[in-house]
Design an enzyme around this catalytic site. Structure first.
Site, PDB file in Angstrom:
ATOM      1  N   LYS A   5     -20.764 -15.165   1.082  1.00 47.15           N
ATOM      2  CA  LYS A   5     -22.195 -14.850   1.169  1.00 47.15           C
ATOM      3  C   LYS A   5     -22.775 -14.202  -0.078  1.00 47.15           C
ATOM      4  O   LYS A   5     -22.192 -13.273  -0.630  1.00 47.15           O
ATOM      5  CB  LYS A   5     -22.407 -13.863   2.311  1.00 47.15           C
ATOM      6  CG  LYS A   5     -22.203 -14.442   3.689  1.00 47.15           C
ATOM      7  CD  LYS A   5     -22.536 -13.354   4.650  1.00 47.15           C
ATOM      8  CE  LYS A   5     -22.445 -13.765   6.086  1.00 47.15           C
ATOM      9  NZ  LYS A   5     -22.485 -12.564   6.923  1.00 47.15           N
ATOM     10  N   GLY A  53      -9.473  -7.039  -1.443  1.00 45.22           N
ATOM     11  CA  GLY A  53      -9.848  -8.051  -0.458  1.00 45.22           C
ATOM     12  C   GLY A  53      -9.204  -9.390  -0.720  1.00 45.22           C
ATOM     13  O   GLY A  53      -8.064  -9.484  -1.167  1.00 45.22           O
ATOM     14  N   GLY A  88     -13.839  -3.014  -0.330  1.00 45.25           N
ATOM     15  CA  GLY A  88     -15.179  -2.442  -0.134  1.00 45.25           C
ATOM     16  C   GLY A  88     -15.494  -1.406  -1.192  1.00 45.25           C
ATOM     17  O   GLY A  88     -16.598  -1.371  -1.747  1.00 45.25           O
ATOM     18  N   ARG A 126       0.835  -1.212   0.000  1.00 42.36           N
ATOM     19  CA  ARG A 126       0.000   0.000   0.000  1.00 42.36           C
ATOM     20  C   ARG A 126       0.865   1.255   0.000  1.00 42.36           C
ATOM     21  O   ARG A 126       0.478   2.279  -0.573  1.00 42.36           O
ATOM     22  CB  ARG A 126      -0.938   0.002   1.206  1.00 42.36           C
ATOM     23  CG  ARG A 126      -2.059  -0.985   1.023  1.00 42.36           C
ATOM     24  CD  ARG A 126      -3.112  -0.859   2.092  1.00 42.36           C
ATOM     25  NE  ARG A 126      -4.298  -1.588   1.690  1.00 42.36           N
ATOM     26  CZ  ARG A 126      -5.129  -2.184   2.521  1.00 42.36           C
ATOM     27  NH1 ARG A 126      -4.918  -2.127   3.823  1.00 42.36           N
ATOM     28  NH2 ARG A 126      -6.179  -2.825   2.069  1.00 42.36           N
TER      29      ARG A 126
END
Ligand code: AMP
Length: 396
Positions: A200, A353, A376, A39
């Site tokens: 999910k 992610g 996200g 990062r």
């Protein structure tokens, strides 16, 4: 969402004090040592460009989720040291974020010098987009740059509030994110393939619904695929399942058919009788999983099917692993998708992610067009939502 925004390439930066919101939320081990500095590395082009243009550079970022002000483990001291090594020049640290020390250091900062503010989440109000705090950030500088794509889906003082007081541009990292992902949804090379995995269905509904209007193919894998299998009447044993989404899955399949979008579901799966790295892998056809078994990865026939769709794609967007890739015995599905994307001539995009971690870990990231730095944020982007941190930047 309008993602055509002014970038630092459009800004007059000479002799200016420039506040840059970065994503220095790097992982650290129990001793506080940085375990992955990517990062920080990804922000270097922006910082170097600003320095070359004769700016005095003030950097800020969050790290972790401190709750009650200063906490050593969330300090950016480790970032200061690594950044200084990477840039090859000293980087000063203001320990009070926007207090007297930060104000004095920012006021004294000269073109070509770099100052880092302490973790913005040490100040209460940051995550509530407090405008008094935003004004204090703005008072340190003359220009604002957002290069923290991973924080663009949050309206905080250092991502949104500050843009009310300073001209706001995107940095080179945010520019790349918006250029590549923007083209993928507005003018994609076709066929456009969306690959959705992870645990999910409910986390990905926004993306699937929105992409249904844009994509030619949607590939489903991972834990979420068993809810689809069950909805279609198959046996899934003890696999993950969201009972409350069964209806949604059936409606989605019907809607996709009406719209001419091809949905690809697994035809076989790698199962085990318990959830563990050393569990014995056994292959079953999808929908034929015995009562005591759970699906932990897509099977070999599915891997081939999915690789074929990826090979013939013009654009591929991927979010979420195909199985429990953290266990080597159940990582083959995720690896097959990563490999097929790396070998494909398509424009390939990996949302951040877990899938980004998987392609890095498996060594394919160098052959992917774009690995997003925002898990996200990229999910929100592909669900068609406006990212507040992007919306707040000056329009191009
Ligand atoms: P998500 O955060 O929803 O993107 O899900 C990522 C997680 O889903 C990873 O930690 C995977 O190990 C997990 N996962 C993927 N496939 C399965 C599966 N078949 N059963 C249980 N967990 C899974």
């Amino acid at each position: 969402m309008n993602y055509k925004k002014k970038t630092i390439l459009d800004a007059d930066l000479k002799g200016k004090k420039v506040l840059v919101r970065c994503d220095f939320n790097v992982p650290t081990d129990a001793d506080g040592v940085i375990t992955d500095d990517s990062r920080i590395v990804k922000t270097l082009p922006t910082i170097r460009y600003l320095l070359e243009q004769g700016a005095a550079v003030i950097l800020c970022s969050h790290k972790g989720r401190p709750k009650n002000g200063y906490e050593e483990k969330y300090s950016l001291k480790v970032v200061q040291q690594r950044l200084s090594q990477l840039l090859g020049i000293p980087v000063d640290l203001a320990s009070d974020v926007v207090g007297p020390e930060a104000q004095a250091k920012a006021a004294a900062l000269q073109p070509g010098q770099v100052l880092l503010l302490e973790n913005v989440r040490f100040v209460s109000g940051e995550t509530k987009n407090n405008m008094e705090l935003a004004e204090k950030y703005a008072a340190l500088a003359e220009v604002f740059v957002n290069d923290a794509f991973g924080s663009c889906h949050r309206a905080h003082s250092s991502t949104v509030g500050v843009t009310s007081f300073l001209p706001a541009y995107s940095g080179l990292l945010v520019k790349k994110e918006l250029d590549v992902m923007g083209k993928a949804i507005s003018d994609p090379n076709r066929p456009l393939v969306l690959i959705m995995g992870g645990s999910k269905v409910s986390d990905k509904i926004g993306v699937i619904d929105h992409m249904l209007t844009l994509a030619d193919h949607i590939i489903i894998g991972g834990g979420m695929s068993y809810t689809f299998t069950k909805a279609k009447g198959g046996s899934i044993g003890t696999s993950l399942c969201e009972e409350e989404q069964l209806d949604y899955c059936l409606k989605l399949l019907k809607k996709a058919e009406e719209m001419g979008v091809k949905i690809h579901l697994p035809v076989d799966c790698v199962c085990a009788d318990h959830f563990a790295a050393d569990a014995e892998p056994v292959i079953f056809d999808e929908g034929q999983i015995p009562e005591n078994m759970m699906g932990l990865d897509i099977g070999p026939k599915t891997r081939e099917n999915y690789a074929e769709v990826i090979k013939n794609a013009g654009t591929v967007i991927w979010n979420g692993p195909m199985g429990v890739f953290e266990f080597p015995a159940f990582a083959a599905g995720t690896e097959a998708v990563a490999k097929a994307m790396a070998e494909s001539n398509a424009v390939t995009i990996v949302g951040g992610g877990d899938s980004a971690a998987a392609v890095e870990q498996m060594g394919y990231s160098g052959s992917i067009t774009h690995v997003s730095t925002g898990g996200g944020a990229s999910l929100e982007f592909f669900s068609g939502a406006e990212l507040p941190g992007v919306a707040a930047l000056l329009d191009a």
